[in-house]
Scaffold this active site. Structure first.
Site, PDB file in Angstrom:
ATOM      1  N   ASP A 183       4.790  -0.418  -2.697  1.00 21.91           N
ATOM      2  CA  ASP A 183       6.206  -0.410  -2.332  1.00 21.91           C
ATOM      3  C   ASP A 183       7.065  -0.265  -3.586  1.00 21.91           C
ATOM      4  OD1 ASP A 183       8.565  -0.796  -0.731  1.00 21.91           O
ATOM      5  OD2 ASP A 183       8.624  -2.863  -1.480  1.00 21.91           O
TER       6      ASP A 183
ATOM      7  N   TYR B 229       2.027  -8.312   2.810  1.00 15.95           N
ATOM      8  CA  TYR B 229       2.952  -8.030   3.911  1.00 15.95           C
ATOM      9  C   TYR B 229       2.448  -8.610   5.230  1.00 15.95           C
ATOM     10  CZ  TYR B 229       6.112  -4.665   1.633  1.00 15.95           C
ATOM     11  OH  TYR B 229       7.063  -4.063   0.857  1.00 15.95           O
TER      12      TYR B 229
ATOM     13  N   ASP C   6       9.127   3.461  -5.258  1.00 15.36           N
ATOM     14  CA  ASP C   6      10.566   3.617  -5.544  1.00 15.36           C
ATOM     15  C   ASP C   6      10.764   4.109  -6.976  1.00 15.36           C
ATOM     16  OD1 ASP C   6      11.316   2.675  -3.032  1.00 15.36           O
ATOM     17  OD2 ASP C   6      12.880   1.357  -3.827  1.00 15.36           O
TER      18      ASP C   6
ATOM     19  N   ASP D 166       1.804  -4.028 -14.168  1.00 19.76           N
ATOM     20  CA  ASP D 166       2.916  -4.050 -15.134  1.00 19.76           C
ATOM     21  C   ASP D 166       2.809  -2.878 -16.102  1.00 19.76           C
ATOM     22  OD1 ASP D 166       0.592  -5.262 -16.055  1.00 19.76           O
ATOM     23  OD2 ASP D 166       1.596  -6.871 -17.153  1.00 19.76           O
TER      24      ASP D 166
ATOM     25  N   LYS E 247      -3.507  -6.221 -10.119  1.00 19.51           N
ATOM     26  CA  LYS E 247      -3.234  -7.332 -11.050  1.00 19.51           C
ATOM     27  C   LYS E 247      -4.509  -8.168 -11.119  1.00 19.51           C
ATOM     28  CE  LYS E 247      -0.338  -9.483 -13.748  1.00 19.51           C
ATOM     29  NZ  LYS E 247       0.197  -8.878 -14.987  1.00 19.51           N
TER      30      LYS E 247
HETATM   31  C1  IPM Z   1       9.351   1.014   2.402  1.00 17.83           C
HETATM   32  C2  IPM Z   1      10.380  -0.030   2.686  1.00 17.83           C
HETATM   33  C3  IPM Z   1       9.809  -1.068   3.636  1.00 17.83           C
HETATM   34  C4  IPM Z   1       8.589  -1.669   2.969  1.00 17.83           C
HETATM   35  C5  IPM Z   1      10.792  -2.166   4.060  1.00 17.83           C
HETATM   36  C6  IPM Z   1      12.042  -1.594   4.679  1.00 17.83           C
HETATM   37  C7  IPM Z   1      10.154  -3.165   4.982  1.00 17.83           C
HETATM   38  O1  IPM Z   1      10.839  -0.588   1.507  1.00 17.83           O
HETATM   39  O2  IPM Z   1       8.883   1.672   3.362  1.00 17.83           O
HETATM   40  O3  IPM Z   1       9.009   1.211   1.236  1.00 17.83           O
HETATM   41  O4  IPM Z   1       8.708  -2.590   2.154  1.00 17.83           O
HETATM   42  O5  IPM Z   1       7.487  -1.203   3.269  1.00 17.83           O
HETATM   43 MG    MG Z   2      10.122   0.371  -0.258  1.00 20.51          MG
END
Ligand code: IPM
Ligand code: MG
Length: 379
Positions: free
Chosen positions: A248, A142, A252, A224, A191
């Protein structure tokens, strides 16, 4: 006691969900005679519209002089055509970097009332989900060198992924300290079979474990494989420590295991008690302004704020309990089981009695949690 909080509502559903979280925070402050000072500032698309840039200087200054920051979400299709340096997401990455928030804690825990909302089979989910993703937040791909180059008339884009030892050591310590207060198991996800930055990550985490945390059970897992095992047997995970990009993605996935991405809070911390608190989900522009967004991840982020920045664990626990109770009574549409269960709503078990779970708006859920909390704190 006094709390100074910078509030960044952001874009999309940000303003609606932050409003609900503030109802809950005010309830705590009233019960505890805490004086609350809120400073509203701009971030993301909202800031671009007003000032032309996603992270105004004033926002950074306000955050720096606060005890904590409460953030909704940023981004949306309205700003998608902007070049990458003034996109709303740049504001989010900028504030994380400016404030030195290198440790992102994303606890994924399944509330008993939500077991039937998980996409996983009951026999898997019954074993429980209670894990913590510790994501490195101010380094890795990032924040590496990005760019485009042109050679022989063809463009290429590149992003550098780099981790230095001190960045890995400090995130490793956050993970091990967290695990010490939990089930004492850390899985380092990387990885390392392909990436040099991952190999250094794995080796450095192992070195910190060996010299400072002998009683933590440390395991290594390729990313993975981790993605696969999270859906196959999430109960085996306690703390996951990983870099920015993998964290990230996996957070999710972990969020969804718990029934809805609308349930997962996060804390972004540095070494002091200061922190920025935000839901893991995004700005959901498609449902913004409709009053159907789930405010619980933001409300649970307030609980994390009370626990991590203000040391008010009892209030944090009371909020989490009020959320659990609300789930037995009313829910936003993302948490409603499929229609075929019942036309009027879902008939579930609550307090031993059969009860209908009502479909509710964002504000109704916020009001219910705040009211339940008020009664609990008064009683
Ligand atoms: C998160 C989001 C952010 C990230 C985006 C919106 C830049 O997906 O906080 O997980 O990738 O960190
Ligand atoms: Mg995210």
């Amino acid at each position: 006691m006094k709390m100074r909080i910078t509030v960044l509502k952001g874009d999309g559903i940000g303003p609606e969900i932050v409003e609900q979280a503030l109802k809950v925070l005010r309830t705590v402050c009233e019960a505890g005679s805490i004086s609350l000072e809120l400073d509203y500032q701009l971030l993301g698309g909202a800031a671009i519209d007003k000032t032309g840039i996603p992270l105004p200087e004033e926002t950074v200054k306000s955050c720096q002089s606060s005890d904590a920051v409460l953030l909704g979400a940023v981004g949306g299709p309205r700003w998608d055509m902007l070049t990458s340096d003034i996109r709303p997401e740049k504001g989010l990455l900028g504030i994380r970097a400016e404030l030195g928030l290198f440790a992102n804690l994303r606890p994924a825990r399944i509330f008993p009332a939500l077991q039937e909302s998980s996409p996983l089979k009951p026999r898997i989910i019954e074993r429980g989900v209670d894990l913590l993703v510790v994501r490195e937040l101010t380094g890795g791909i990032y924040f590496g060198r990005h760019g485009r180059e042109s050679a022989e008339g063809e463009l290429s884009g590149f992003d550098e992924m780099r981790y230095s030892e001190h960045e890995i050591e400090r995130i490793a310590r956050v993970a091990f300290d967290s695990a010490s207060r939990r089930r004492k198991r850390v899985t380092c996800v990387d990885k390392a079979n392909v990436l040099e930055s991952s190999l250094l990550f794995r080796q450095t985490v192992a070195r910190v474990a060996a010299s400072e945390y002998p009683d933590i059970d440390l395991q290594n897992m390729y990313v993975d494989n981790a993605a696969m095992q999270l859906v196959q047997n999430p109960a085996k995970f306690d703390v996951i420590v990983t870099g920015n990009l993998f964290g990230d993605i996996l957070s999710d996935e972990a969020a969804m295991l718990t029934g809805s991405i609308g349930m997962l809070p996060s804390a972004s911390l540095r070494s002091s008690g200061f922190g920025l608190y935000e839901p893991v989900h995004g700005s959901a522009p498609d449902i913004a302004g409709k009053g159907i967004a789930n405010p619980l991840a933001t409300i649970l982020s307030v609980a994390l704020m009370l626990r991590h920045t203000f040391g008010l664990a009892a209030y944090a626990g009371a909020i989490e309990e009020a959320v659990e109770r609300s789930l037995q009574v009313l829910r936003t549409p993302d948490l409603m089981p499929p229609e075929e269960h019942s036309l009027a709503g879902y008939i579930g078990e609550a307090f031993g009695a059969r009860k209908t779970i009502e479909r509710a708006s964002t504000a109704q859920v916020g009001d219910y949690v705040a009211q339940t909390l008020r009664s609990a704190l008064a009683g």
